[in-house]
Design an enzyme around this catalytic site. Structure first.
Site, PDB file in Angstrom:
ATOM      1  N   ARG A  53      -4.619   0.879  -1.218  1.00  0.00           N
ATOM      2  CA  ARG A  53      -3.738  -0.729  -1.566  1.00  0.00           C
ATOM      3  C   ARG A  53      -3.588  -1.173  -2.902  1.00  0.00           C
ATOM      4  O   ARG A  53      -4.141  -0.391  -4.591  1.00  0.00           O
ATOM      5  CB  ARG A  53      -4.659  -1.937  -1.496  1.00  0.00           C
ATOM      6  CG  ARG A  53      -5.658  -1.687   0.180  1.00  0.00           C
ATOM      7  CD  ARG A  53      -6.696  -3.154   0.271  1.00  0.00           C
ATOM      8  NE  ARG A  53      -7.084  -2.564   1.597  1.00  0.00           N
ATOM      9  CZ  ARG A  53      -8.265  -2.348   1.646  1.00  0.00           C
ATOM     10  NH1 ARG A  53      -8.672  -1.930   0.535  1.00  0.00           N
ATOM     11  NH2 ARG A  53      -8.792  -2.058   2.782  1.00  0.00           N
ATOM     12  N   HIS A  55       0.389   5.949   0.549  1.00  0.00           N
ATOM     13  CA  HIS A  55      -0.533   6.911   1.161  1.00  0.00           C
ATOM     14  C   HIS A  55      -0.288   8.079   0.554  1.00  0.00           C
ATOM     15  O   HIS A  55       1.127   8.202   0.789  1.00  0.00           O
ATOM     16  CB  HIS A  55      -0.274   7.201   3.195  1.00  0.00           C
ATOM     17  CG  HIS A  55      -0.442   6.154   3.688  1.00  0.00           C
ATOM     18  ND1 HIS A  55      -1.613   5.243   3.392  1.00  0.00           N
ATOM     19  CD2 HIS A  55       0.403   5.125   4.558  1.00  0.00           C
ATOM     20  CE1 HIS A  55      -1.603   3.935   4.676  1.00  0.00           C
ATOM     21  NE2 HIS A  55      -0.405   4.031   5.134  1.00  0.00           N
ATOM     22  N   HIS A 114       4.450   0.338   1.072  1.00  0.00           N
ATOM     23  CA  HIS A 114       5.467  -0.753   1.966  1.00  0.00           C
ATOM     24  C   HIS A 114       3.954  -1.282   2.879  1.00  0.00           C
ATOM     25  O   HIS A 114       3.089  -1.005   2.041  1.00  0.00           O
ATOM     26  CB  HIS A 114       5.126   0.294   3.326  1.00  0.00           C
ATOM     27  CG  HIS A 114       3.960   1.766   3.667  1.00  0.00           C
ATOM     28  ND1 HIS A 114       3.305   2.829   2.796  1.00  0.00           N
ATOM     29  CD2 HIS A 114       3.540   0.609   4.865  1.00  0.00           C
ATOM     30  CE1 HIS A 114       2.482   2.623   3.328  1.00  0.00           C
ATOM     31  NE2 HIS A 114       1.845   1.724   4.411  1.00  0.00           N
ATOM     32  N   GLN A 147       0.584  -1.339   0.134  1.00  0.00           N
ATOM     33  CA  GLN A 147       0.243  -0.122  -0.315  1.00  0.00           C
ATOM     34  C   GLN A 147       1.215   1.217  -0.305  1.00  0.00           C
ATOM     35  O   GLN A 147       2.176   1.461   0.082  1.00  0.00           O
ATOM     36  CB  GLN A 147      -0.732   0.629   0.914  1.00  0.00           C
ATOM     37  CG  GLN A 147      -0.253  -0.180   2.434  1.00  0.00           C
ATOM     38  CD  GLN A 147      -1.054  -0.167   3.510  1.00  0.00           C
ATOM     39  OE1 GLN A 147      -1.311   0.879   4.431  1.00  0.00           O
ATOM     40  NE2 GLN A 147      -1.855  -1.198   3.478  1.00  0.00           N
TER      41      GLN A 147
END
Length: 326
Positions: A191, A97, A171, A95
């Site tokens: 994801r 962010h 990560h 995933q």
């Protein structure tokens, strides 16, 4: 004001387990993947578990007392931090962010930069932080084929390791760990790959925000020895600072009128003493130190993470003075 404890907010996850029972007795049924321990988010808001304000939600308490709890430099409109414990019995998704700009535009909330402290590491414990000199074309192909393993920077970890995970860094938390996660107050995750578990992927958004030039490396920190305790400076960014206190006897500090502190106990037990109040603390507890608390003392044989939103210049000067002193 007094040091605040909160009820744990538990989330059942397909990759979760029961390892938090090593130091907690209040787990609900199921595979518990996350415990939100200091939270003020639409998906979960902490409830005070002790003292005068017991039973009050954190957002309600902030409305009631404002800067007395969060400080004069922290916005009352959006609590800035989220502190979790994560138990991964199986690996989490690969995933990424977003940063604040993309997060606000696409999701209506801040981005997510976070830090991990390894509370427990079982057999085979590992984390994925970044890639191995992966090009964008290789990354896109891996998304199509699901063949990520060769590209991912998978690292075996042990108890006490610390990693800084900047927004944009690919990560994944691997199996066999309990992680204390200190992060921006955001629940946005894109994801990229989920090991065919049937959950939604967010490939287009992930490709928008991924930064393949970022590298994930274990934080070494700056260790400072004091009488009765030591302190390690680990992470400092505009979103949060993270420090580790290893207490063998005790230490005293004073709260900061401009900001709150959060202490998360990652080993041992002790007590916090302030204004005639005494609060026991043990592994797995998170405690919020209100901005207006004043002097407090922590006693015991205990390791604690301290997280807060820093005044960058002030924190840099403090760290620089320690380097000069050493």
């Amino acid at each position: 004001m007094y040091p605040l404890k909160f009820e744990n907010i538990y989330f059942d996850k397909i990759w979760g387990g029961r390892d938090l029972e090593l130091f907690r007795s209040n787990l609900p049924e199921g595979d518990i993947g996350e415990s939100w321990d200091v939270a003020c988010h639409p998906h979960g808001t902490s409830v005070v578990a002790n003292g005068e304000y017991k039973g009050m939600k954190l957002d309600e308490l902030i409305k009631k007392v404002g800067s007395e709890i969060i400080g004069t430099s922290i916005s009352k409109e959006w609590f800035p931090l989220l502190v979790k414990l994560i138990n991964a019995k199986d690996k989490l998704s690969v995933q990424v962010h977003p940063d604040d700009r993309y997060g606000m535009q696409a999701e209506g909330e801040m981005g997510k930069t976070e830090a991990w402290y390894v509370v427990e590491a079982f057999e085979g414990a590992n984390l994925v932080v970044g890639t191995k000199d992966c090009t964008r074309e290789q990354f896109k192909k891996a998304i199509e084929t699901g063949e990520f393993d060769e590209l991912m920077n998978q690292i075996p970890v042990q108890k006490g390791d610390v990693y800084f995970v900047k927004s944009g860094l690919v990560h994944a938390i691997g199996e066999g760990v309990i992680i204390a996660e200190i992060q921006q107050n955001s629940d946005t995750t894109y994801r990229v790959y989920d090991y065919n578990r049937g959950r939604e992927l967010h490939i287009d958004k992930a490709l928008d925000v991924v930064n393949l030039s970022l590298r994930g490396e274990k934080s070494r920190g700056l260790l400072v020895q004091r009488n009765g305790f030591s302190k390690t400076y680990y992470c400092l960014c505009e979103h949060f600072a993270l420090e580790l206190y290893e207490v063998t006897e005790s230490f005293k500090e004073c709260s900061d009128n401009e900001r709150f502190y959060i202490f998360t106990v990652v080993e041992g037990a002790g007590e916090i003493i302030s204004n005639g109040n005494k609060e026991s603390i043990r592994k797995g507890d998170s405690i919020l130190i209100p901005a207006s608390l004043g002097e407090y003392e922590i006693k015991g044989v205990v390791k604690l993470l301290k997280s807060f939103v820093p005044n960058m210049e002030k924190s840099k000067q403090e760290i620089l003075s320690e380097v000069v002193t050493e």
